[in-house]
Design a protein around this motif. Structure first.
Motif, mmCIF file in Angstrom:
data_model
loop_
_atom_site.group_PDB
_atom_site.id
_atom_site.type_symbol
_atom_site.label_atom_id
_atom_site.label_comp_id
_atom_site.label_asym_id
_atom_site.label_seq_id
_atom_site.Cartn_x
_atom_site.Cartn_y
_atom_site.Cartn_z
ATOM 1 N N SER A 26 86.095 70.391 53.002
ATOM 2 C CA SER A 26 85.242 69.463 53.738
ATOM 3 C C SER A 26 84.877 68.608 52.561
ATOM 4 N N PHE A 27 84.559 68.215 51.533
ATOM 5 C CA PHE A 27 83.755 66.812 51.032
ATOM 6 C C PHE A 27 85.056 66.427 51.132
ATOM 7 N N LEU A 30 85.335 65.022 54.989
ATOM 8 C CA LEU A 30 84.280 64.139 55.416
ATOM 9 C C LEU A 30 83.430 63.136 54.700
ATOM 10 N N TRP A 31 83.569 63.123 53.499
ATOM 11 C CA TRP A 31 83.391 62.168 52.842
ATOM 12 C C TRP A 31 83.832 60.991 52.183
#
Lengths: 125, 171
Positions: A26-27, A30-31
């Protein structure tokens, strides 16, 4: 510690692994606002030149104070030299993220990066 | 004084659920006093009770305890019908749905930690969906997903371990 670990059953470890992977994925997913792909150079708001961030090259824009030298490199770009008195845009260094912008206000020049997706209006430092 | 004509029979089930719900509400209140770095990042200690009830008494009781906890907890902290209440309710419903599935997993392989971690993910998942649809109609909320997911994982593991220990040591 081992007393606590004894409470975990085999399938629990699989769940934990899955959870760690989910969080880990997810890092980066989404980042990151995507990759910067193009450098856009403007004088007085008008686009003077646009380069893909693939090959290294230099470009000179002539503004009211003199020449601003832009350096393009694979994946990044910077203002190498500018006649402005305070050198803010030069001191910003390399721009790497999409929508990052270096503004050499005294010479009316701006250098901005664009990506495929526009996740922000602009990034300034 | 008029004697009340309404007679509410209280069963043993009711008393048991009330006792567990009281414990869960107490944990919710204790947790509400803790500072949170980000709205939504909370240990969720009341879920330890829900997990214990799920294993000991089944999903129906766990659902009662969880929903009573959301209702009474929000009344006590003055958040009833505020956005936080609906977020908590959505999270509780989402994790109860997941717990209905995990309760059917073979217990030889999967313990309370699996249930806790998956329920924690469902909890933030449900809240994020509601927040995106209702409170923050913008994809910007998903920017916080990594933080919520990481905190769900950590607190899910911790709560699951505590629940597992309680289940092992309490009679």
């Amino acid at each position: 510690m081992s007393a606590w670990l004894a409470l975990l059953r085999p399938g629990d470890w699989a769940t934990l692994l899955l959870g760690v992977l989910t969080v880990g994925i997810s890092f980066p997913l989404l980042w990151t606002g995507g990759q910067a792909e193009r450098a856009v150079i403007r004088l007085d708001g008008k686009v003077m030149a646009e380069f893909p961030l693939t090959a290294a090259q230099r470009y000179t824009v002539t503004g009211p104070l003199g020449d601003t030298l832009i350096e393009i490199a694979p994946g990044r770009a910077r203002v190498l030299a500018d006649p402005g008195p305070r050198q803010y845009c030069v001191q910003q260094g390399w721009l790497t993220r999409p929508n990052a912008i270096a503004i050499c206000a005294p010479n009316h020049v701006s250098l901005s990066l664009s990506g495929r997706s526009t996740s922000h209006d602009s990034l300034n430092y | 004084m008029t004697v009340s004509t309404i007679d509410l029979p209280v069963t043993r089930d009711d008393r048991r659920i009330a006792r567990y719900a009281a414990a869960a509400i107490a944990l919710t209140l204790a947790e509400a006093t803790l500072p949170s770095p980000l709205p939504g990042v909370k240990p969720g200690l009341a879920n330890i009770i829900v997990l214990v009830v799920l294993v000991r008494h089944g999903w129906r009781d766990a659902a009662w305890v969880s929903l009573l906890r959301v209702l009474a907890g929000s009344l006590l902290v003055g958040q009833f019908l505020a956005p936080g209440f609906f977020l908590g309710l959505t999270g509780a419903l989402a994790s109860l749905a997941v717990l209905a599935v995990t309760a059917r997993l073979p217990t030889r392989w999967f313990g309370p930690v699996t249930a806790s971690v998956l329920a924690a993910f469902a909890h933030i998942g449900g809240q994020l969906v509601l927040a995106r649809l209702w409170l923050v109609p913008h994809d910007g909320v998903f920017y916080l997903v990594p933080i919520f997911a990481a905190s769900a994982l950590v607190f899910g593991i911790v709560n699951g371990l505590i629940a597992a220990k309680l289940l092992k040591e309490l009679p």
